[in-house]
Design a protein around this motif. Structure first.
Motif, PDB file in Angstrom:
ATOM      1  N   ARG A 247      52.105  40.101  64.275  1.00  0.00           N
ATOM      2  CA  ARG A 247      50.928  39.336  63.912  1.00  0.00           C
ATOM      3  C   ARG A 247      50.585  38.314  64.994  1.00  0.00           C
ATOM      4  NH1 ARG A 247      52.594  38.040  58.971  1.00  0.00           N
ATOM      5  NH2 ARG A 247      52.098  40.156  58.285  1.00  0.00           N
ATOM      6  N   ALA A 248      49.323  38.306  65.410  1.00  0.00           N
ATOM      7  CA  ALA A 248      48.824  37.360  66.411  1.00  0.00           C
ATOM      8  C   ALA A 248      49.681  37.400  67.673  1.00  0.00           C
ATOM      9  CB  ALA A 248      48.775  35.940  65.824  1.00  0.00           C
ATOM     10  N   ILE A 249      49.896  38.601  68.238  1.00  0.00           N
ATOM     11  CA  ILE A 249      50.820  38.734  69.364  1.00  0.00           C
ATOM     12  C   ILE A 249      50.328  38.042  70.620  1.00  0.00           C
ATOM     13  CG2 ILE A 249      51.915  40.850  68.562  1.00  0.00           C
ATOM     14  CD1 ILE A 249      50.119  42.426  70.395  1.00  0.00           C
ATOM     15  N   ARG A 250      49.026  37.813  70.741  1.00  0.00           N
ATOM     16  CA  ARG A 250      48.542  37.090  71.923  1.00  0.00           C
ATOM     17  C   ARG A 250      49.102  35.670  71.936  1.00  0.00           C
ATOM     18  NH1 ARG A 250      42.412  37.644  72.931  1.00  0.00           N
ATOM     19  NH2 ARG A 250      43.119  39.528  74.010  1.00  0.00           N
ATOM     20  N   GLU A 251      49.118  35.022  70.776  1.00  0.00           N
ATOM     21  CA  GLU A 251      49.679  33.687  70.692  1.00  0.00           C
ATOM     22  C   GLU A 251      51.194  33.699  70.887  1.00  0.00           C
ATOM     23  OE1 GLU A 251      47.290  34.861  68.726  1.00  0.00           O
ATOM     24  OE2 GLU A 251      45.738  33.555  69.538  1.00  0.00           O
ATOM     25  N   ARG A 252      51.844  34.762  70.456  1.00  0.00           N
ATOM     26  CA  ARG A 252      53.301  34.846  70.616  1.00  0.00           C
ATOM     27  C   ARG A 252      53.699  34.946  72.079  1.00  0.00           C
ATOM     28  NH1 ARG A 252      56.208  35.908  65.957  1.00  0.00           N
ATOM     29  NH2 ARG A 252      54.899  36.203  64.114  1.00  0.00           N
TER      30      ARG A 252
ATOM     31  N   ALA B 164      45.355  51.852  60.344  1.00  0.00           N
ATOM     32  CA  ALA B 164      43.995  52.184  60.758  1.00  0.00           C
ATOM     33  C   ALA B 164      43.519  51.154  61.780  1.00  0.00           C
ATOM     34  CB  ALA B 164      43.075  52.198  59.539  1.00  0.00           C
ATOM     35  N   PRO B 165      42.454  51.478  62.550  1.00  0.00           N
ATOM     36  CA  PRO B 165      42.014  50.575  63.620  1.00  0.00           C
ATOM     37  C   PRO B 165      41.706  49.149  63.158  1.00  0.00           C
ATOM     38  CG  PRO B 165      40.968  52.702  63.877  1.00  0.00           C
ATOM     39  CD  PRO B 165      41.697  52.755  62.564  1.00  0.00           C
ATOM     40  N   ASP B 166      40.986  48.990  62.031  1.00  0.00           N
ATOM     41  CA  ASP B 166      40.633  47.640  61.604  1.00  0.00           C
ATOM     42  C   ASP B 166      41.860  46.841  61.195  1.00  0.00           C
ATOM     43  OD1 ASP B 166      40.967  49.366  59.422  1.00  0.00           O
ATOM     44  OD2 ASP B 166      39.626  48.200  58.130  1.00  0.00           O
ATOM     45  N   VAL B 167      42.819  47.500  60.589  1.00  0.00           N
ATOM     46  CA  VAL B 167      44.049  46.815  60.182  1.00  0.00           C
ATOM     47  C   VAL B 167      44.878  46.448  61.417  1.00  0.00           C
ATOM     48  CG1 VAL B 167      46.191  47.013  58.863  1.00  0.00           C
ATOM     49  CG2 VAL B 167      44.071  47.998  57.967  1.00  0.00           C
ATOM     50  N   MET B 168      44.962  47.380  62.348  1.00  0.00           N
ATOM     51  CA  MET B 168      45.713  47.133  63.584  1.00  0.00           C
ATOM     52  C   MET B 168      45.135  45.941  64.342  1.00  0.00           C
ATOM     53  SD  MET B 168      48.164  48.943  65.339  1.00  0.00           S
ATOM     54  CE  MET B 168      48.775  49.315  66.986  1.00  0.00           C
TER      55      MET B 168
ATOM     56  N   PHE C  80      43.316  40.875  68.097  1.00  0.00           N
ATOM     57  CA  PHE C  80      42.304  41.301  69.072  1.00  0.00           C
ATOM     58  C   PHE C  80      42.266  42.824  69.052  1.00  0.00           C
ATOM     59  CE2 PHE C  80      46.333  41.000  71.253  1.00  0.00           C
ATOM     60  CZ  PHE C  80      46.384  42.113  72.076  1.00  0.00           C
ATOM     61  N   PRO C  81      41.214  43.445  69.605  1.00  0.00           N
ATOM     62  CA  PRO C  81      41.117  44.906  69.570  1.00  0.00           C
ATOM     63  C   PRO C  81      42.289  45.573  70.304  1.00  0.00           C
ATOM     64  CG  PRO C  81      38.998  43.940  70.096  1.00  0.00           C
ATOM     65  CD  PRO C  81      39.991  42.821  70.148  1.00  0.00           C
ATOM     66  N   MET C  82      42.994  46.438  69.599  1.00  0.00           N
ATOM     67  CA  MET C  82      44.182  47.099  70.156  1.00  0.00           C
ATOM     68  C   MET C  82      43.821  48.505  70.600  1.00  0.00           C
ATOM     69  SD  MET C  82      46.942  45.443  70.565  1.00  0.00           S
ATOM     70  CE  MET C  82      47.828  46.944  70.920  1.00  0.00           C
ATOM     71  N   HIS C  83      43.215  48.627  71.787  1.00  0.00           N
ATOM     72  CA  HIS C  83      42.752  49.928  72.259  1.00  0.00           C
ATOM     73  C   HIS C  83      43.920  50.871  72.557  1.00  0.00           C
ATOM     74  CE1 HIS C  83      38.792  48.196  72.365  1.00  0.00           C
ATOM     75  NE2 HIS C  83      39.172  47.274  73.235  1.00  0.00           N
ATOM     76  N   ARG C  84      45.024  50.340  73.047  1.00  0.00           N
ATOM     77  CA  ARG C  84      46.169  51.190  73.358  1.00  0.00           C
ATOM     78  C   ARG C  84      46.805  51.739  72.090  1.00  0.00           C
ATOM     79  NH1 ARG C  84      48.152  50.354  78.697  1.00  0.00           N
ATOM     80  NH2 ARG C  84      46.926  48.792  79.796  1.00  0.00           N
ATOM     81  N   GLY C  85      46.892  50.902  71.067  1.00  0.00           N
ATOM     82  CA  GLY C  85      47.341  51.370  69.765  1.00  0.00           C
ATOM     83  C   GLY C  85      48.805  51.749  69.668  1.00  0.00           C
ATOM     84  N   VAL C  86      49.635  51.301  70.593  1.00  0.00           N
ATOM     85  CA  VAL C  86      51.065  51.622  70.573  1.00  0.00           C
ATOM     86  C   VAL C  86      51.848  50.342  70.834  1.00  0.00           C
ATOM     87  CG1 VAL C  86      52.932  52.938  71.660  1.00  0.00           C
ATOM     88  CG2 VAL C  86      50.672  53.982  71.377  1.00  0.00           C
ATOM     89  N   LEU C  87      52.579  49.894  69.827  1.00  0.00           N
ATOM     90  CA  LEU C  87      53.366  48.672  69.938  1.00  0.00           C
ATOM     91  C   LEU C  87      54.784  48.910  69.424  1.00  0.00           C
ATOM     92  CD1 LEU C  87      50.821  46.073  68.468  1.00  0.00           C
ATOM     93  CD2 LEU C  87      51.391  46.372  70.887  1.00  0.00           C
ATOM     94  N   ALA C  88      55.721  48.144  69.959  1.00  0.00           N
ATOM     95  CA  ALA C  88      57.089  48.166  69.453  1.00  0.00           C
ATOM     96  C   ALA C  88      57.682  46.783  69.632  1.00  0.00           C
ATOM     97  CB  ALA C  88      57.941  49.203  70.170  1.00  0.00           C
ATOM     98  N   VAL C  89      58.618  46.426  68.770  1.00  0.00           N
ATOM     99  CA  VAL C  89      59.356  45.171  68.884  1.00  0.00           C
ATOM    100  C   VAL C  89      60.743  45.486  69.423  1.00  0.00           C
ATOM    101  CG1 VAL C  89      60.402  43.238  67.641  1.00  0.00           C
ATOM    102  CG2 VAL C  89      58.099  43.997  67.058  1.00  0.00           C
ATOM    103  N   GLY C  90      61.094  44.830  70.524  1.00  0.00           N
ATOM    104  CA  GLY C  90      62.430  44.972  71.085  1.00  0.00           C
ATOM    105  C   GLY C  90      63.186  43.668  70.994  1.00  0.00           C
ATOM    106  N   HIS C  91      64.487  43.734  71.179  1.00  0.00           N
ATOM    107  CA  HIS C  91      65.340  42.544  71.203  1.00  0.00           C
ATOM    108  C   HIS C  91      65.867  42.331  72.603  1.00  0.00           C
ATOM    109  CE1 HIS C  91      66.122  41.098  66.981  1.00  0.00           C
ATOM    110  NE2 HIS C  91      65.325  42.135  66.793  1.00  0.00           N
TER     111      HIS C  91
END
Length: 279
Positions: free
Chosen positions: A22-27, A85-89, A95-106
């Motif tokens: 959530r709000a990864i730009r701020e993170r 879905a795009p609007d939820v993503m 912000f608009p997630m055109h790449r649409g592929v995210l993962a959380v790593g440690h």
């Protein structure tokens, strides 16, 4: 289903299961946390194929799911894969997630501590960064280091975090594969390199030696500063300075481009020195 593993559909941006996204730009403004965001198919592929960082979860745009199914299938069975879905993503990311592929790593527990001397026993080429503050440059340097065979990237505490989302994306996952460590100060980093037997080479437009005439030492540390100011004087004074000839009166190149040219030079000269391989 993703090759016999279920995808968890997310319809509410406030779903607690996807809180790290959530709000990864701020993170991106937070440095030193345990988590980082990997973005894009190429980065996800690298993250899935290495074992230096662990993967917590993935969040995939529904239209991209089929394209990354093979990568997702290689993840450990306990790594949840979320799909939206795009609007939820877009609402999740902020912000608009055109790449649409995210993962959380440690992040590794030892990433922000200097390595033990024996760790560097087999290192021959190291990139050392002093005050590098631009995430694009950080990512590009890691991409160059991975592609051109640098054994590690070291940096001081004033340099930006390689695990920022943008730096990881620009590196195309290079920082997930090239070993790296952070030192409290540039002086401490240079002290460590000298004690480990590296010859320190500082890049400067006024360098004493031209790159084309330089023979790489057995163990080379390429020391780079931030854009504009370059290396601090006291650090530069401790290095053998090197310059890259410019045309048309131009002053200098981007720091990541400089790193690429010198790393390529080292790679070619060492390969030539080793002679042709027998058939």
């Amino acid at each position: 289903m993703i090759e016999s593993r279920p995808a968890i559909r997310v319809t509410d941006p406030a779903d607690p299961r996807i809180a790290p996204y959530r709000a990864i730009r701020e993170r991106d403004l937070v440095r030193g946390g345990k988590r980082f965001i990997a973005e894009g198919t190429s980065v996800l592929r690298v993250l899935a194929g290495q074992r230096r960082f662990t993967i917590e979860s993935a969040l995939i745009l529904e239209s991209r799911l089929a394209g990354v199914a093979g990568i997702l299938a290689s993840l450990p069975a306990d790594v949840p894969v979320h799909v939206a879905a795009p609007d939820v993503m877009d609402a999740i990311a902020g912000f608009p997630m055109h790449r649409g592929v995210l993962a959380v790593g440690h992040r590794r527990a030892d990433a922000d501590t200097p390595p033990e001397p024996e760790t560097a026993g087999n290192w021959r080429t190291v990139v050392a960064l002093c005050g590098l503050s631009n995430h694009d440059n950080m990512g590009a340097i890691f991409r160059n280091a991975a592609a051109l065979g640098a054994d590690a990237v070291l940096m001081d505490a004033q340099s930006c975090d390689p695990l920022y989302r943008k730096a990881i994306r620009v590196s195309v996952g290079g920082m997930l594969t090239v070993p790296w460590h952070r030192f409290e100060t540039a002086d401490a980093m240079v002290d460590w390199l000298a004690a480990a037997g590296f010859t320190l080479t500082g890049l400067s437009p006024a360098g004493a030696s031209a790159l084309e005439d330089w023979e790489p030492p057995a163990r080379a540390a390429l020391v780079l500063g931030t854009e504009g100011p370059g290396l601090p004087g006291p650090i530069l004074d401790r290095t053998r300075t090197l310059r890259i000839a410019m045309a048309n009166g131009f002053d200098s190149l981007n720091v990541a481009t400089c790193a690429a040219l010198v790393l390529h030079h080292v790679r070619v000269r060492r390969k030539g020195a080793s002679g042709p391989r027998s058939a």
